[in-house]
Design an enzyme around this catalytic site. Structure first.
Site, short mmCIF file in Angstrom:
data_model
loop_
_atom_site.label_atom_id
_atom_site.label_comp_id
_atom_site.label_asym_id
_atom_site.label_seq_id
_atom_site.Cartn_x
_atom_site.Cartn_y
_atom_site.Cartn_z
N SER A 1 -1.53 -2.82 5.14
CA SER A 1 -1.68 -1.40 5.35
C SER A 1 -2.28 -1.01 6.70
O SER A 1 -2.16 0.15 7.11
CB SER A 1 -2.55 -0.82 4.22
OG SER A 1 -3.82 -1.44 4.21
N SER B 1 -3.88 -7.02 4.40
CA SER B 1 -3.63 -5.87 5.27
C SER B 1 -4.11 -5.98 6.72
O SER B 1 -3.82 -5.09 7.51
CB SER B 1 -4.21 -4.60 4.66
OG SER B 1 -3.34 -4.13 3.68
N LYS C 1 -9.08 2.13 11.66
CA LYS C 1 -8.16 2.45 10.56
C LYS C 1 -8.72 3.64 9.78
O LYS C 1 -9.92 3.67 9.48
CB LYS C 1 -8.05 1.23 9.65
CG LYS C 1 -7.10 1.39 8.48
CD LYS C 1 -7.11 0.11 7.63
CE LYS C 1 -6.11 0.16 6.50
NZ LYS C 1 -6.13 -1.08 5.69
N1 GLN Z 1 -0.14 -5.14 0.32
C1 GLN Z 1 -1.26 -5.32 -0.55
C2 GLN Z 1 -1.39 -4.14 -1.48
O1 GLN Z 1 -0.57 -3.31 -1.42
C3 GLN Z 1 -2.52 -5.52 0.26
C4 GLN Z 1 -3.06 -4.27 0.82
C5 GLN Z 1 -4.36 -4.47 1.52
O2 GLN Z 1 -4.75 -5.57 1.90
N2 GLN Z 1 -5.08 -3.39 1.67
O3 GLN Z 1 -2.28 -4.04 -2.25
#
Ligand code: GLN
Length: 468
Positions: A141, A165, A66
């Site tokens: 993400s 994420s 990532k």
């Molecule tokens: N969707 C969550 C956020 O926007 C989690 C994102 C993540 O785990 N990086 O913060």
């Protein structure tokens, strides 16, 4: 092929390291114009693969990373224009450990900007498409990593999970994923989002594929003071394992097919010998407001470093203030700016106690819910997201609708506990459904044991999206 099989083939010389990496690059070449899972691909990867010492445990296994984790020699954008063209001078510990064990990083995968989002729609470099249906999001993400694995471009990919994420994109793309216990995998070399919530983990087709990478990545790192060394306890039998089902995760508004598939998976665990016990996690409903105070608060501090001075690129200005303003104003995306403002507000004098301090107290209550639950059960099974993958653009300008996607994943991050995502079925539109198994801190092996037993009895993890 599964990763254990691939490693065996590489060891026996039945598959050549170079050919395997070339195959992955050819898949990326063929599919990524429609999926957009990758932000960077290293065309020299086969060259590097051919030089790997074949006696290493991961023997030139190709992986993707990532684009929020640093890999020396590859650009790191974090999905943001504020790091466009930035070349990190070092490699994240989790990646380094895998490389030292023989893994070959073939490229960097798409992410919501600084991992803020649930769909990759917040990436400054465009959305990734779900391999099961190109009109849908892959989740986020770590959506690029999930799509790359689901489309068979790469056997495994690293992701990060601050509020879901890894688990949510795994669920949306029909693959498996592990969000480790906070501290089990070093965060060194991960661009910090919410430092008390961030964890680095793996996405792959099956539990059997996750384990070899997870074992190598874990452990104490002198470069991350919050990392810890723990013994890896081999998984035990599922028979007699007590699995808790939290009532708070089966609420009104959840897609009926998701609830049904998770219930069926729980039935399967029961047939395999697990004892199913209804439980309560009474503070679950506060996870969303608590997370969306704490994560932006931490982000507002962490993102202060992107000032146009320390990293490339820089926007011009007559004064230092103006350089900051121009660089941050032009190069951060809308969601990132929203969170910096929310976080700065929550931390400001006069509001700190009312918001940040209060949220920290409620976080402790959420953690205590789990502590209590793990006195009665060994693991907890629950849905990952209230719906399957939604259509690209469907959450439009509604950040709250997007935040609601996270209600079932946030509690594990707030409590610092591990979560394993497993595919457990499909909805009527043939979109994958996932289930998560959560456990007490450092109980990953137990979760892997349950997940493995489930995947031996089912074949959801073997389903592949059709190719056009
Ligand atoms: N969707 C969550 C956020 O926007 C989690 C994102 C993540 O785990 N990086 O913060």
């Amino acid at each position: 092929m599964s990763i254990p099989t691939l490693l065996k083939e590489l060891q026996d010389g039945k598959t050549s390291s170079r050919a395997l990496t070339e195959t992955c690059l050819a898949r990326v070449e063929a599919l990524d114009s429609s999926l957009h899972a990758f932000l960077h691909v290293d065309k020299f990867a086969p060259e590097r693969a051919s030089q790997v010492d074949a006696s290493l445990p991961l023997r030139a296994l190709p992986i993707a990373v990532k684009d929020i984790l640093m890999v020396e020699g590859m650009p790191a954008t974090c999905g943001s224009k504020i790091l466009e063209g930035f070349m990190p001078p070092f490699t994240a510990t989790a990646v380094k450990k895998l490389q030292d064990a023989g893994a070959i990083v073939i490229g960097k995968t798409n992410t919501d900007e600084f991992a803020m989002g649930s769909s990759t729609e917040n990436s400054a470099y465009g959305v990734t498409h779900n391999p099961w249906n190109l009109d849908r999001v892959p989740g986020g993400s770590s959506g690029g990593s999930a799509a790359a694995v689901a489309a068979g471009m790469i056997p495994a990919a690293l992701g990060t999970d601050t509020g879901g994420s890894i688990r949510q994109p795994a669920s949306f793309c029909g693959i498996s994923g592990i969000k480790p216990t906070y501290g089990r995998v070093s965060r060194y070399g991960l661009a910090a989002y919410g430092s008390s919530l961030d964890s680095v983990g793996v996405l792959a087709r099956s539990v059997a594929d996750l384990v070899p990478l997870f074992e190598i990545m874990s452990g104490k790192d002198p470069l991350d003071a919050t990392s810890v060394e723990t013994e890896y306890i081999p998984p035990r039998q599922i028979r007699g394992t007590r699995i808790g089902i939290p009532a708070e995760y089966f609420i009104k508004g959840i897609q009926a097919e998701v609830a049904r598939a998770v219930q069926e998976a729980i039935e399967t665990l029961k047939k395999l010998g697990a004892e199913i016990i209804p439980i309560n996690l009474p503070h679950t409903e506060y996870a969303l407001p608590v997370y969306y105070i704490l994560a932006p608060a931490e982000a507002s501090a962490n993102l202060a470093r992107y000032d146009g001075i320390r990293y490339t690129p820089r926007e011009d200005g007559k004064t230092l203030q103006e350089v900051y303003r121009q660089t941050r104003g032009k190069r951060f995306g809308e969601e990132v700016k929203r969170r910096i403002m929310l976080g700065t507000y929550a931390l400001s004098a006069g509001y700190y106690d009312a918001y940040y301090g209060q949220a920290q107290k409620v976080r402790t209550l959420i953690r205590q819910d789990f502590d209590e639950a793990f006195k009665k059960v060994d693991a907890i099974a629950a849905p990952i997201a209230p719906t399957t993958a939604f259509e690209i653009g469907s959450h439009g300008d509604d950040p709250l609708a997007m935040y609601l996607e996270d209600i079932f994943t946030l509690p594990a991050n707030l409590a610092g506990i591990p979560g394993l995502a497993l595919p457990v079925g499909f909805d009527g539109d043939k979109m994958p459904i996932g289930m998560q198994l959560m456990g007490a801190p450092f109980s990953e092996a137990l979760l892997f044991g349950i997940g493995n037993a489930y995947q031996k009895a089912t074949d959801w993890h073997e389903m592949k999206p059709k190719e056009k």
